[in-house]
Design an enzyme around this catalytic site. Structure first.
Site, short mmCIF file in Angstrom:
data_model
loop_
_atom_site.label_atom_id
_atom_site.label_comp_id
_atom_site.label_asym_id
_atom_site.label_seq_id
_atom_site.Cartn_x
_atom_site.Cartn_y
_atom_site.Cartn_z
N ASP A 63 0.84 -1.20 0.00
CA ASP A 63 0.00 0.00 0.00
C ASP A 63 0.87 1.26 0.00
OD1 ASP A 63 0.92 -0.42 2.60
OD2 ASP A 63 -1.07 -0.79 3.44
N HIS A 106 -7.80 -3.72 9.37
CA HIS A 106 -7.48 -3.59 7.94
C HIS A 106 -6.25 -4.42 7.60
CE1 HIS A 106 -4.90 0.22 8.80
NE2 HIS A 106 -4.07 -0.73 8.47
N ASN A 159 -8.01 -1.44 13.15
CA ASN A 159 -9.42 -1.71 12.86
C ASN A 159 -9.60 -2.98 12.02
OD1 ASN A 159 -8.41 -0.92 10.43
ND2 ASN A 159 -9.83 0.78 10.09
N GLU A 170 -9.88 -1.43 4.08
CA GLU A 170 -10.52 -1.00 5.33
C GLU A 170 -11.82 -1.77 5.57
OE1 GLU A 170 -8.98 0.87 7.29
OE2 GLU A 170 -8.09 2.65 6.37
C1 GLP Z 1 -0.84 0.51 8.32
C2 GLP Z 1 -0.61 -0.13 6.94
C3 GLP Z 1 -0.62 -1.61 6.99
C4 GLP Z 1 0.10 -2.06 8.26
C5 GLP Z 1 -0.77 -1.70 9.43
C6 GLP Z 1 -0.20 -2.05 10.79
O1 GLP Z 1 -1.86 1.46 8.26
N1 GLP Z 1 -1.52 0.30 5.94
O2 GLP Z 1 -0.02 -2.15 5.81
O3 GLP Z 1 0.29 -3.44 8.22
O4 GLP Z 1 -1.21 -0.37 9.38
O5 GLP Z 1 0.76 -1.12 11.23
P1 GLP Z 1 1.63 -1.34 12.53
O6 GLP Z 1 2.54 -2.47 12.26
O7 GLP Z 1 2.37 -0.05 12.71
O8 GLP Z 1 0.70 -1.63 13.66
#
Ligand code: GLP
Length: 241
Positions: free
Chosen positions: A67, A138, A136, A143
């Protein structure tokens, strides 16, 4: 789903690095999709350490991201592409020809997403999709409420997702409103999926994974039907689930 509880984030990182190293040993030109965020940082540090010790070669591997923020170039340190370059690709000596990242600043984002999918198809689909878990539920930027059959595409980010970007954006108002995300079908077409779960505030999202049945309210549960899914979860989440 093959679930392994890990003993803290460092152990999670080591186990994840083992999965990547084994894949690259078996298939040096493997196509791998990479997440951003806090969770994979330990994995990236392990891979860099292995590379520096001469134990990991990734000169033929192909890398994709999951992403990106709309409007952000990979040369922008606050882009996910920039994150991957500085935390992984540069220290690993990865060449730009090995990397196909979603271009957040592409003038035609829909065409960019199609071109990205064509590049993955041309690579023979992903050998491994490494995923993180959003607060959430995702996965990538798919989402809650998103269409699980939708391809890679531009999306509107949830407020919860925007406010969880403090590592790159100390000021949450500067987080872009939109992103580009790999679609669930592309993730599901990967020959193997590795979901990494650590961090606080993820109990509800992780509980949905543990229920082990797809639930549209929690996009990460879309991957539960994958035949080769490994989940590495920090044992601190166990106490609450
Ligand atoms: C972000 C990204 C995801 C990532 C997730 C978890 O928003 N879009 O690809 O895996 O949130 O992030 P974190 O590892 O900082 O909890």
């Amino acid at each position: 789903m093959h679930l392994t509880w890990t003993n803290g984030p460092d152990n999670l990182a080591e186990k994840a690095a083992e999965v990547v190293a084994n894949l690259l040993e078996r298939k040096p030109d493997a196509a791998i999709a990479l997440p951003t965020g806090t969770t994979p940082l330990g994995l990236y540090r392990c891979l860099v350490a292995q590379h520096q010790a001469g134990r990991l070669t990734c000169a033929s591997a192909r890398f994709f991201n999951l992403d990106e923020f709309a409007g952000k170039s990979q040369h922008d340190p606050r882009s996910y592409g920039g994150f991957l370059w500085s935390n992984l690709f540069v220290p690993l000596g990865v060449r730009s020809e090995q990397v196909r990242l979603l271009q957040g600043d592409a003038p035609d984002p829909v065409a960019e997403c199609r071109s990205f999918e064509r590049a993955i198809a041309a690579a023979g689909e992903l050998d491994l999709a490494i995923l993180g878990l959003g607060l959430n539920g995702h996965v990538a930027f798919n989402e809650p409420g998103s269409d699980w059959t939708a391809p890679t595409r531009p999306v509107v980010l949830a407020e919860e997702t925007r406010s969880a970007q403090s590592t790159l954006y100390p000021d949450p108002t500067e987080v872009p409103q939109q992103g580009l995300t790999m679609g669930i079908p592309t993730i599901m077409a990967a020959r193997a999926i590795l979901l990494l779960v650590s961090g606080t505030g993820k109990d509800a999202a992780f509980a949905a994974i543990l229920r082990n049945r797809p639930d549209p309210a929690w996009p990460a549960t879309a991957i539960l039907d994958h035949p080769n899914l490994t989940v590495l979860a920090d044992a601190t989440l166990r106490a609450n689930n």
